[in-house]
Design a protein around this motif. Sequence first.
Motif, PDB file in Angstrom:
ATOM      1  N   GLY A  57       0.780  -1.229   0.000  1.00 54.59           N
ATOM      2  CA  GLY A  57       0.000   0.000   0.000  1.00 54.59           C
ATOM      3  C   GLY A  57       0.814   1.284   0.000  1.00 54.59           C
ATOM      4  N   ILE A  58       2.129   1.200   0.151  1.00 58.26           N
ATOM      5  CA  ILE A  58       2.961   2.403   0.188  1.00 58.26           C
ATOM      6  C   ILE A  58       3.964   2.328  -0.952  1.00 58.26           C
ATOM      7  N   THR A  59       3.911   3.328  -1.817  1.00 59.23           N
ATOM      8  CA  THR A  59       4.808   3.407  -2.966  1.00 59.23           C
ATOM      9  C   THR A  59       5.767   4.567  -2.744  1.00 59.23           C
ATOM     10  N   GLU A  60       7.017   4.402  -3.168  1.00 62.07           N
ATOM     11  CA  GLU A  60       8.048   5.435  -3.003  1.00 62.07           C
ATOM     12  C   GLU A  60       7.514   6.803  -3.436  1.00 62.07           C
ATOM     13  N   GLY A  61       7.607   7.763  -2.497  1.00 59.17           N
ATOM     14  CA  GLY A  61       7.233   9.144  -2.773  1.00 59.17           C
ATOM     15  C   GLY A  61       5.747   9.432  -2.743  1.00 59.17           C
ATOM     16  N   GLN A  62       4.924   8.413  -2.530  1.00 62.40           N
ATOM     17  CA  GLN A  62       3.475   8.590  -2.555  1.00 62.40           C
ATOM     18  C   GLN A  62       2.898   8.671  -1.143  1.00 62.40           C
ATOM     19  N   LYS A  63       1.603   8.941  -1.086  1.00 63.70           N
ATOM     20  CA  LYS A  63       0.908   9.129   0.183  1.00 63.70           C
ATOM     21  C   LYS A  63       0.676   7.806   0.913  1.00 63.70           C
ATOM     22  N   GLN A  70      20.698  -3.047   3.464  1.00 59.16           N
ATOM     23  CA  GLN A  70      19.889  -1.931   3.940  1.00 59.16           C
ATOM     24  C   GLN A  70      19.054  -1.419   2.786  1.00 59.16           C
ATOM     25  N   GLY A  71      17.846  -0.955   3.101  1.00 57.23           N
ATOM     26  CA  GLY A  71      16.993  -0.356   2.089  1.00 57.23           C
ATOM     27  C   GLY A  71      16.080   0.668   2.718  1.00 57.23           C
ATOM     28  N   GLU A  72      15.647   1.640   1.923  1.00 58.51           N
ATOM     29  CA  GLU A  72      14.774   2.696   2.408  1.00 58.51           C
ATOM     30  C   GLU A  72      13.558   2.843   1.487  1.00 58.51           C
ATOM     31  N   LEU A  73      12.468   3.321   2.078  1.00 62.69           N
ATOM     32  CA  LEU A  73      11.256   3.661   1.337  1.00 62.69           C
ATOM     33  C   LEU A  73      10.657   4.877   2.007  1.00 62.69           C
ATOM     34  N   THR A  74      10.372   5.908   1.218  1.00 60.57           N
ATOM     35  CA  THR A  74       9.832   7.150   1.761  1.00 60.57           C
ATOM     36  C   THR A  74       8.446   7.411   1.206  1.00 60.57           C
ATOM     37  N   GLY A  75       7.528   7.785   2.101  1.00 61.03           N
ATOM     38  CA  GLY A  75       6.185   8.183   1.720  1.00 61.03           C
ATOM     39  C   GLY A  75       5.838   9.490   2.406  1.00 61.03           C
ATOM     40  N   VAL A  76       4.715  10.075   2.047  1.00 56.54           N
ATOM     41  CA  VAL A  76       4.309  11.356   2.627  1.00 56.54           C
ATOM     42  C   VAL A  76       2.910  11.232   3.226  1.00 56.54           C
ATOM     43  N   PHE A  77       2.603  12.169   4.133  1.00 53.95           N
ATOM     44  CA  PHE A  77       1.256  12.236   4.684  1.00 53.95           C
ATOM     45  C   PHE A  77       1.029  13.644   5.213  1.00 53.95           C
ATOM     46  N   GLU A  78      -0.225  14.111   5.108  1.00 55.10           N
ATOM     47  CA  GLU A  78      -0.584  15.410   5.686  1.00 55.10           C
ATOM     48  C   GLU A  78      -1.930  15.318   6.354  1.00 55.10           C
TER      49      GLU A  78
END
Length: 155
Positions: free
Chosen positions: A11-17, A147-155
């Motif tokens: 449910g979480i894609t890189e750079g998405q909400k 190691q790995g990273e994944l970033t998402g956003v939320f407001e």
Amino acid sequence: MNTNLQFKCTGITEGQKFPLQHTGRGEDQSPEFILANLSPDAKSIAIILDDIKHPLFGIYNHWVIWNIPVLDRIPGNIPAGKVVPSLGNAIQGIGYGRHKYAGPKPPRGKQHAYQFTIYVLDSTITLKENAKKKHLLRAIKPHIIQQGELTGVFE
């Protein structure tokens, strides 16, 4: 260090909400993680979730968990508690002041970026349950093999 860990969060894609269910405004459930290309030397996994664009603190830790068994699928909705019996007695240290996943919950109208970092380790980690992110990072530093990273956003 073999850094080519590949992983996805359901449910979480890189750079998405972030989906609402994985936030403090929804069910506040940790997502499921699907890992690929795990090292044959892997002995345990650690996960950290940080708010990486916090206006006051810069980086603010939301979740730390370690000694997760080496799995290619780490289930979502990990229960609160210092020790997680359903996950091989993984340890949840103190992130966001609690022993549990604490998803994104920035002030309304303010978008923050949140980063999951997954560490694949060549050992399990002996660390007190009340440890925080800085203690975990110090303890795992010589043991990180992927190691790995994944970033998402939320407001």
